[in-house]
Design a protein around this motif. Structure first.
Motif, mmCIF file in Angstrom:
data_model
loop_
_atom_site.group_PDB
_atom_site.id
_atom_site.type_symbol
_atom_site.label_atom_id
_atom_site.label_comp_id
_atom_site.label_asym_id
_atom_site.label_seq_id
_atom_site.Cartn_x
_atom_site.Cartn_y
_atom_site.Cartn_z
ATOM 1 N N SER A 283 -16.925 -12.347 8.271
ATOM 2 C CA SER A 283 -15.919 -12.468 7.199
ATOM 3 C C SER A 283 -15.148 -11.180 6.961
ATOM 4 N N ALA A 284 -15.035 -10.338 7.988
ATOM 5 C CA ALA A 284 -14.401 -9.030 7.787
ATOM 6 C C ALA A 284 -13.523 -8.632 8.966
ATOM 7 N N ILE A 285 -12.517 -7.842 8.649
ATOM 8 C CA ILE A 285 -11.707 -7.171 9.666
ATOM 9 C C ILE A 285 -11.365 -5.780 9.134
ATOM 10 N N THR A 286 -10.942 -4.901 10.026
ATOM 11 C CA THR A 286 -10.398 -3.609 9.625
ATOM 12 C C THR A 286 -9.033 -3.447 10.284
ATOM 13 N N VAL A 287 -8.048 -3.120 9.470
ATOM 14 C CA VAL A 287 -6.688 -2.917 9.965
ATOM 15 C C VAL A 287 -6.390 -1.419 9.915
ATOM 16 N N PRO A 288 -6.290 -0.756 11.068
ATOM 17 C CA PRO A 288 -5.967 0.675 11.068
ATOM 18 C C PRO A 288 -4.461 0.887 11.004
ATOM 19 N N ILE A 289 -4.051 1.875 10.230
ATOM 20 C CA ILE A 289 -2.639 2.227 10.112
ATOM 21 C C ILE A 289 -2.480 3.701 10.474
ATOM 22 N N SER A 290 -1.560 3.965 11.366
ATOM 23 C CA SER A 290 -1.243 5.352 11.703
ATOM 24 C C SER A 290 -0.205 5.847 10.700
ATOM 25 N N TRP A 291 -0.682 6.361 9.591
ATOM 26 C CA TRP A 291 0.159 6.706 8.436
ATOM 27 C C TRP A 291 0.602 8.164 8.560
ATOM 28 N N LEU B 175 0.825 -1.207 0.000
ATOM 29 C CA LEU B 175 0.000 0.000 0.000
ATOM 30 C C LEU B 175 0.862 1.260 0.000
ATOM 31 N N GLY B 176 0.419 2.265 -0.757
ATOM 32 C CA GLY B 176 1.148 3.522 -0.806
ATOM 33 C C GLY B 176 0.248 4.699 -1.074
ATOM 34 N N ALA B 177 0.825 5.886 -0.958
ATOM 35 C CA ALA B 177 0.104 7.133 -1.217
ATOM 36 C C ALA B 177 0.830 7.904 -2.302
ATOM 37 N N LYS B 178 0.081 8.558 -3.174
ATOM 38 C CA LYS B 178 0.718 9.399 -4.170
ATOM 39 C C LYS B 178 1.431 10.552 -3.468
ATOM 40 N N ALA B 179 2.401 11.149 -4.147
ATOM 41 C CA ALA B 179 3.170 12.241 -3.553
ATOM 42 C C ALA B 179 2.232 13.335 -3.053
ATOM 43 N N GLY B 180 2.429 13.743 -1.815
ATOM 44 C CA GLY B 180 1.576 14.758 -1.218
ATOM 45 C C GLY B 180 0.249 14.224 -0.721
ATOM 46 N N GLY B 181 0.123 12.891 -0.636
ATOM 47 C CA GLY B 181 -1.135 12.281 -0.221
ATOM 48 C C GLY B 181 -1.456 12.535 1.239
ATOM 49 N N ALA B 182 -2.660 12.134 1.626
ATOM 50 C CA ALA B 182 -3.143 12.371 2.982
ATOM 51 C C ALA B 182 -2.301 11.626 4.007
ATOM 52 N N GLN B 183 -2.187 12.207 5.182
ATOM 53 C CA GLN B 183 -1.488 11.597 6.305
ATOM 54 C C GLN B 183 -2.456 11.477 7.464
ATOM 55 N N GLY B 184 -2.222 10.472 8.307
ATOM 56 C CA GLY B 184 -3.082 10.277 9.463
ATOM 57 C C GLY B 184 -3.562 8.847 9.560
ATOM 58 N N ALA B 185 -4.737 8.657 10.125
ATOM 59 C CA ALA B 185 -5.295 7.322 10.317
ATOM 60 C C ALA B 185 -5.903 6.828 9.008
ATOM 61 N N ILE B 186 -5.390 5.712 8.513
ATOM 62 C CA ILE B 186 -5.896 5.097 7.291
ATOM 63 C C ILE B 186 -6.419 3.709 7.642
ATOM 64 N N ASP B 187 -7.669 3.442 7.323
ATOM 65 C CA ASP B 187 -8.253 2.122 7.557
ATOM 66 C C ASP B 187 -8.128 1.260 6.308
ATOM 67 N N VAL B 188 -7.720 0.020 6.516
ATOM 68 C CA VAL B 188 -7.730 -0.964 5.432
ATOM 69 C C VAL B 188 -8.766 -2.011 5.820
ATOM 70 N N ARG B 189 -9.860 -2.032 5.101
ATOM 71 C CA ARG B 189 -11.000 -2.881 5.447
ATOM 72 C C ARG B 189 -11.024 -4.101 4.527
ATOM 73 N N TYR B 190 -10.914 -5.269 5.115
ATOM 74 C CA TYR B 190 -10.994 -6.529 4.377
ATOM 75 C C TYR B 190 -12.397 -7.097 4.529
ATOM 76 N N THR B 191 -13.013 -7.468 3.421
ATOM 77 C CA THR B 191 -14.320 -8.115 3.448
ATOM 78 C C THR B 191 -14.231 -9.433 2.681
ATOM 79 N N GLY B 192 -15.162 -10.323 2.984
ATOM 80 C CA GLY B 192 -15.204 -11.606 2.290
ATOM 81 C C GLY B 192 -13.971 -12.453 2.512
ATOM 82 N N ILE B 193 -13.411 -12.405 3.705
ATOM 83 C CA ILE B 193 -12.194 -13.175 3.981
ATOM 84 C C ILE B 193 -12.494 -14.661 3.824
ATOM 85 N N PRO B 194 -11.730 -15.386 3.007
ATOM 86 C CA PRO B 194 -12.019 -16.798 2.746
ATOM 87 C C PRO B 194 -11.720 -17.677 3.956
ATOM 88 N N SER B 195 -12.381 -18.814 4.026
ATOM 89 C CA SER B 195 -12.253 -19.696 5.188
ATOM 90 C C SER B 195 -10.841 -20.245 5.342
#
Length: 451
Positions: free
Chosen positions: A430-438, A372-392
């Motif tokens: 079938s879901a989780i959210t992974v927060p990143i302090s970006w 995962l990355g941000a374009k130059a000058g992208g937003a900073q702060g708390a970014i959530d990465v939300r996974y849905t439909g996680i396989p068994s």
């Protein structure tokens, strides 16, 4: 193409992951959210964004082949630029030195499973540094150019460079100072060069125009070029341009419309220079460019200005992935390493306004890796990465192991990514959210899910 498989069972529930080495306190509201739909996937990895222009020593020896192989480099693009300057290249009687360089680079590409993009403008002597006393077709005389192309063809044949692992890139950035004459003279050169190569090497792969900028329907240079190559039956196999900066996904969509309206068919697209010097050649923007190239199924070659930090030369650092001279991995090398580690099936990820990523899931390896990355000058702060439909197959006893790594922005040796957290997370519906302090948009992150 992504295939839709199944549906979500319920609305995902937020699961907060305790982050190592983060200050205690209430969770911050997400500035942006990336969503990974693990029920939508298809297509094996090609590592198409792992390409470079120059970045290896002139004899092809350093940085080490191991550093290159580990990031699964798919293309090396070069033409001997700067060798023998100010009087280098064919037009200055310096062809042999540059051809010897080509042989070394091609050998390195072949040994490491990469294609080689042969840049004819560099072989001629047009590299933005050397003196160019004459240009192909000056005063209507094409003899010297014809002899030049025929010499290259003969040498390519003698060295086994006639397969699809060689792309013939007839000129670099012909809309700026790399081409010192009119567009009309350039187009005549393209017509002649294309015909010579295709006649001598059936099945040769040609790439162009390697334009310094992005394709748009309002750009008269582009519209003139497209109309000409179609009318003269010299459409390149691979259509190329440079994002310095740009957005490959947007630019490819624009080009597709321009080609479609003219009935032009090509076999692929290449952003054969991406990532301008400075902030764009850092881990976060590097990962963002990789994601955008994956979105448009475009090949990519990372730009190399030979002057980042005023220390590296054109023939060093893989375009600022490893340290100058010492050739040790920096943070951005680890972005390409985690990209190379991805296996299985490409998985759908919905980008945010300034963040994007590449995600693969591998049921055989029981692993999913996101870069995962941000374009130059992208937003900073708390970014959530939300996974849905996680396989068994990723879930054990109702939870999944989540490894979060930071690929740090630094122009110094990085022995390994920084482990931010490595913990089990409960899967709900079938879901989780992974927060990143970006906190630094120049950083990139990798998330690895295992059972």
């Amino acid at each position: 193409m992504l295939n839709r498989l199944g549906r979500l069972l319920a609305v995902p529930v937020l699961v907060v992951l305790a982050l190592v080495a983060q200050p205690a306190g209430p969770a911050l509201a997400a500035v942006e959210t990336l969503t990974v739909d693990m029920t939508a996937y298809g297509g094996t990895p090609t590592y198409r964004a792992s390409g470079f222009i120059y970045g290896i020593s002139q004899n092809g020896a350093t940085p080490s082949a191991s550093l290159q192989s580990q990031i699964k480099v798919k293309v090396l693009r070069a033409g001997g630029s700067q060798i023998g300057c100010p009087n280098g290249g064919y037009v200055n009687g310096g062809y042999t030195a540059r051809w010897n360089f080509i042989k070394a680079y091609y050998a390195r590409a072949k040994a490491t499973g990469a294609r080689f993009s042969l840049l004819l403008s560099g072989m001629w002597g047009s590299d933005g540094v050397c003196t160019v006393p004459r240009w192909p077709g000056d005063s209507g005389n094409w003899t010297e150019y014809t002899n030049f192309v025929n010499q290259l063809i003969a040498d390519a044949k003698a060295n086994g460079m006639t397969g699809s692992d060689v792309r013939w890139d007839l000129w670099n950035e012909p809309n700026i100072f790399f081409w010192g004459r009119t567009q009309a003279q350039y187009l005549e050169m393209i017509r002649r060069g294309t015909q010579l190569v295709r006649a001598a090497i059936p099945g040769a792969v040609l790439e162009g125009p390697s334009y310094a900028g992005v394709p748009t329907s309002g750009n008269s240079w582009w519209t003139t070029y497209l109309d000409y190559v179609k009318a003269n039956n010299v459409v390149p196999n691979i259509m190329s341009w440079h994002d310095l900066p740009g957005d490959p996904a947007t630019d490819a969509a624009n080009l597709s419309g321009m080609l479609s309206s003219r009935g032009i068919t090509i076999s692929g697209t290449s952003v054969n220079e991406y990532g301008a010097f400075g902030d764009e050649q850092q881990p976060g923007p590097s990962a963002w460019y990789i994601a955008r190239l994956e979105r448009c199924n475009c090949d990519g070659a990372r730009a190399n200005w030979g002057m980042v930090g005023q220390t590296p030369s054109l023939y060093d650092t893989f375009g600022w992935l490893v340290t100058a001279n010492a050739n040790q991995p920096m943070g951005q090398w680890w972005v390409y390493k985690r990209y190379a580690d991805q296996t299985g099936q490409r998985t759908k990820i919905t980008a945010s306004s300034s963040h994007d990523g590449t995600v693969f899931q591998d049921s055989s390896a029981r692993k999913s890796i996101a870069v995962l990355g941000a374009k130059a000058g992208g937003a900073q702060g708390a970014i959530d990465v939300r996974y849905t439909g996680i396989p068994s197959w990723l879930v054990t006893s109702g939870s999944v192991n989540v490894l979060v790594e930071r690929l740090p922005s630094t122009n110094a040796y990085v022995s390994a990514p920084t482990v931010v957290s490595n913990a089990r997370v409960t899967v709900t519906s079938s879901a989780i959210t992974v927060p990143i302090s970006w906190t630094n948009a120049k950083d990139a992150y990798a998330i690895t899910l295992t059972p």
